[in-house]
Design an enzyme around this catalytic site. Structure first.
Site, PDB file in Angstrom:
ATOM      1  N   LYS A 172      32.623  47.075   2.488  1.00  0.00           N
ATOM      2  CA  LYS A 172      32.463  47.765   3.874  1.00  0.00           C
ATOM      3  C   LYS A 172      31.149  48.812   3.933  1.00  0.00           C
ATOM      4  O   LYS A 172      30.313  48.653   4.576  1.00  0.00           O
ATOM      5  CB  LYS A 172      33.448  48.518   4.254  1.00  0.00           C
ATOM      6  CG  LYS A 172      33.176  49.165   5.705  1.00  0.00           C
ATOM      7  CD  LYS A 172      34.508  49.770   6.264  1.00  0.00           C
ATOM      8  CE  LYS A 172      34.045  50.350   7.627  1.00  0.00           C
ATOM      9  NZ  LYS A 172      34.990  51.163   8.098  1.00  0.00           N
ATOM     10  N   LEU A 202      43.415  57.062   7.120  1.00  0.00           N
ATOM     11  CA  LEU A 202      43.153  58.580   6.919  1.00  0.00           C
ATOM     12  C   LEU A 202      41.764  58.828   7.128  1.00  0.00           C
ATOM     13  O   LEU A 202      40.909  57.741   6.937  1.00  0.00           O
ATOM     14  CB  LEU A 202      43.719  59.143   5.868  1.00  0.00           C
ATOM     15  CG  LEU A 202      45.307  59.315   5.759  1.00  0.00           C
ATOM     16  CD1 LEU A 202      45.668  59.679   4.437  1.00  0.00           C
ATOM     17  CD2 LEU A 202      45.782  60.222   6.762  1.00  0.00           C
ATOM     18  N   PRO A 203      41.248  60.031   7.513  1.00  0.00           N
ATOM     19  CA  PRO A 203      39.735  60.083   7.851  1.00  0.00           C
ATOM     20  C   PRO A 203      38.586  60.499   6.706  1.00  0.00           C
ATOM     21  O   PRO A 203      37.728  60.433   6.919  1.00  0.00           O
ATOM     22  CB  PRO A 203      39.830  61.184   8.831  1.00  0.00           C
ATOM     23  CG  PRO A 203      40.984  62.181   8.444  1.00  0.00           C
ATOM     24  CD  PRO A 203      41.994  61.190   7.988  1.00  0.00           C
ATOM     25  N   LYS A 224      29.099  58.587   9.210  1.00  0.00           N
ATOM     26  CA  LYS A 224      30.036  58.699   7.949  1.00  0.00           C
ATOM     27  C   LYS A 224      29.968  57.576   7.088  1.00  0.00           C
ATOM     28  O   LYS A 224      29.889  57.682   5.839  1.00  0.00           O
ATOM     29  CB  LYS A 224      31.497  58.744   8.626  1.00  0.00           C
ATOM     30  CG  LYS A 224      32.533  59.034   7.554  1.00  0.00           C
ATOM     31  CD  LYS A 224      33.821  58.573   8.152  1.00  0.00           C
ATOM     32  CE  LYS A 224      34.854  57.989   6.892  1.00  0.00           C
ATOM     33  NZ  LYS A 224      36.168  57.358   7.276  1.00  0.00           N
TER      34      LYS A 224
END
Lengths: 294, 294, 294, 294
Positions: free
Chosen positions: A170, A64-65, A245
């Protein structure tokens, strides 16, 4: 084994297809009818409602974003967590805030549900080829449980540590990537302004102490390497806005533990400037043009 | 072949010894009597005066500490350039300003004298082992002429481009190294503050897009790698103050051509802060302690 | 007029007292019994429960520590917004995210309730003296409605713009303050390292183009000014950790509209470094010690 | 009193005219025939050669463009210092390296010649109006000796400290100005992106802790103030490239004493980026366009 896969976008759809190829029963959900159609025609099942996603699922995978969408899906008013049977495994491949990952995992644990955070790197081509890198947060047992599924979608599968550690790994890697790409652009441009050939200076640095992935595998100067975005008009690749992001998540992780990230924060704002200049959709290595622009 | 070697410090002396090992006649000069004694006892000759340095020299090699010292030695009131015979080859291994390198080469050219700038990287151990990296500026012909000598002292010998390009290549590489080391420290510290094991996050980044020389070969976190300064109390290695000297050259090179080096300039000032805090003699990877300090 | 005042901390309590001095009926709420006791002995009323806070309130004033606490108080499961009568005026003096301010105001508007965001600057002494600066977001009418109350607690009362603009004004001002304080410290330290007297260089800059509030009213070098934190051992004043909180809001505001804040982001991380070094409770002008530290 | 004035450019010529207005005998020198013609028609004398500049001069004033030109004029092979009579006063108004200022003063002192460094701020209009700011380095006695001349050309005349301190004061002030201008641009743009009116947010900050000269006197947003470069198409004013020159001197001063200037160094490189984008001739407040550019 029945897998419910939520989020069939550019990354999620090819990942789901790889699971289908590996003979899993995949039931999918997405807002896009065409994504659902694509899944169906590849042999997957389209969930008609939340109930169908949940009822027979042994494993839930989400791609999901945003932190908000993950939180809402699992913990919101219509959140599924409370409806899942004990023993379900959740693999959240979304790149989100580590604190949200930990929150979901913590609530789930009390319900006897295992959650690993498993954000990916590698982009669309790696998703298609099944060669993604997964950075996984969870217990050793949870990591082992998720591994057989992850290895159908990826090549390098790292156990980063406890819950949330996949997100942190990450966020740290990508922050460093962002810094290295700008630093590499500054160094190459400086050499070029002094008349050095970009291939020559790249070769020298690559074999010296400045060596890094950007210069060797993703050189930001056009025509130094073949088959990289810089040589192909900076068609992404990895879009500047996606890097932004991720850098937002890095900054959030840094603020949470009050860690100084002087270069990281500056890098984020250099990319912001670049995006504001209209290059948000270009590959992030186009930051070279900001530094070198005549 | 007769070689005059000026500057027998920590780097110059072992370089001169390697030339003696290769059967060259080496006449040396230095301000330190003990350095001269060491050269003599190894089979070299000690120059009594400038005249002796010059008269039979086929090649002049300099390893001097600053732009000023190189300029003074070659071009100053007592400068030797005007006394050298046409056809002499000058190899300047000093790390100095590219513009001074170009100025010396330009004056020399009018006198029929060849000059290459050939700054090194690799440190004292590489100087002793004859495994230095040379970054060479000069014509193709000059590079070929210098190569047989350089390969007695080094392993990787790069032709960076025209006169001054050796200096530029080193300035660019080391600026990138400085950036990568701080970026790596920020990323590793951030992960550690979130509970990740430094070995695990290093392994993940090393195999991902954040990969760089610092994390793989010179990890700034103690005990991740063996035989690196961080694991040995940050005993240099490559001193913070030497990195600062090199960053000064990088900034000078950037100002000369008006190239933006946002991360490079910030990195320089972070090392300045570290040096001011008393760590100028420590290995530059100790910058990790500035970022992580509790 | 009945005012309910929620959040009677270092700032809230003296603000409430000033309202009592102005003959308003103030009913207060706080987690701390001693704060409630102090309010009561000053002539205020202690709310026994939420109901008592709400029932007769013409105005609700909140001075809470975070976006989360404001959101929870107004919009959460036990949130009061839905229980307020139409026509109530809410003045939120908390320093929080502009987007949360806008969200509360938007929900309230549908219920016929007016909300202004009115974060303050000036610190504890200004709160006690009733000389706070208020930066107010809301319509012109809402601003006029709130003004008679705000002027009992403050001196400079600015209408920044629509809902959320008060938060933005404060976030922008404080980001600039953070930058100016570090820049001033760098400039003064540089002059002092070259032997200039800090009073002399401060006088020069104050009368030149580098003039700013920090150098004139809050000089970070000890003994240049009297009665400022630097001259009193950097006893806050305005704590580094509070500046960090505000810079977090600035960064959030910047990310929301993708505005580049290169110096702002770097300033934030320099304060983070300073806080990590153990100076979070010291006045923020002690950043001079980070820059000048020997 | 006979004054020799060397350097009759945009700044030097009006300064010399103000001295002529004050009834001094001014003999001038410049490379530009038209500048000499202008001086002559205003009542000055044109020096035919160095000898004429020197022979009757009681005071030498220089307004030259670089450290190199000052060093060459006073100390070079044809340098005038050795030809001046003891007791001559030198006022060097050039903005140059403090170390060169100190070197000239030191050589002069041994010859019985007094030197003050007296760089200016204020620009061409202040030079014409005789309202320049002078920042003076030298002994108290030298400062007093120079003062009657300086007050004919300027309004604010500061004694910064010992030799070189004038240069340091200017370098520090302008570094802070550079930082404040970018910080102000970031803050104003951030507010504007959130919908605030630039006049309103400027008014608020001007009366708050973020107050600084840029926002009050030289606002970078068009149409907030009248008669400032931003409102007049960013016609300089103070050119970006001149700010860059001054920032080079600031960085040199910082490197000399190893002072950290993190924001200063970043500011310099942001202006470098702006100049590289083609705005070197625009007023330095046009940096707002880099930050705000759509």
């Amino acid at each position: 084994m029945n897998i419910s896969f939520i989020g069939l976008g550019n990354m999620g759809l090819p990942m789901a297809k790889n699971l289908i190829d590996a003979q899993f029963n995949v039931t999918g959900s997405d807002l896009s009818p065409s994504a659902l159609e694509a899944l169906k025609s590849y042999g997957g099942t389209v969930a008609q409602d939340h109930q169908q996603l949940i009822q027979n699922a042994d494993v839930i995978i989400t791609m999901l974003p945003s932190s908000e969408s993950v939180k809402s899906f699992y913990l919101g008013e219509l959140g599924i967590l409370k409806s899942l049977k004990s023993g379900t495994l959740i693999i959240d491949c979304s790149s989100i805030s580590a604190s949200v990952s930990r929150e979901v995992a913590s609530v789930a644990q009390n319900l006897g549900i295992d959650v690993v955070d498993a954000p990916v790197s590698g982009g669309i081509m790696a998703a298609q080829a099944g060669t993604l890198t997964f950075m996984v947060g969870g217990t050793e047992a949870q990591f082992k449980q998720a591994h057989p599924l992850l290895e159908k979608m990826g090549k390098n599968i790292f156990h980063a540590g406890a819950s949330g550690s996949g997100q942190i790994a990450k966020a740290c890697n990508n922050m460093l990537l962002a810094i290295n790409m700008i630093g590499t652009s500054e160094a190459l441009n400086l050499a070029m302004q002094h008349g050095l050939d970009p291939k020559v200076i790249s070769e020298i640095i690559q074999n010296s102490t400045g060596a890094n992935w950007c210069i060797e595998k993703y050189n930001p100067v056009p025509d130094v390497l073949e088959n990289v975005p810089s040589t192909q008009g900076y068609v992404a690749g990895f879009m500047t806005d996606l890097m932004l992001k991720d850098l937002g998540l890095s900054m959030e992780a840094a603020a949470e533990v009050k860690s100084p990230v002087l270069l990281g924060a500056l890098a984020r704002n250099i990319y912001t400037l670049h995006s504001q200049n209209g290059h948000g959709k270009a590959d992030f290595s186009s930051i070279f043009n900001l530094i070198s622009k005549v």
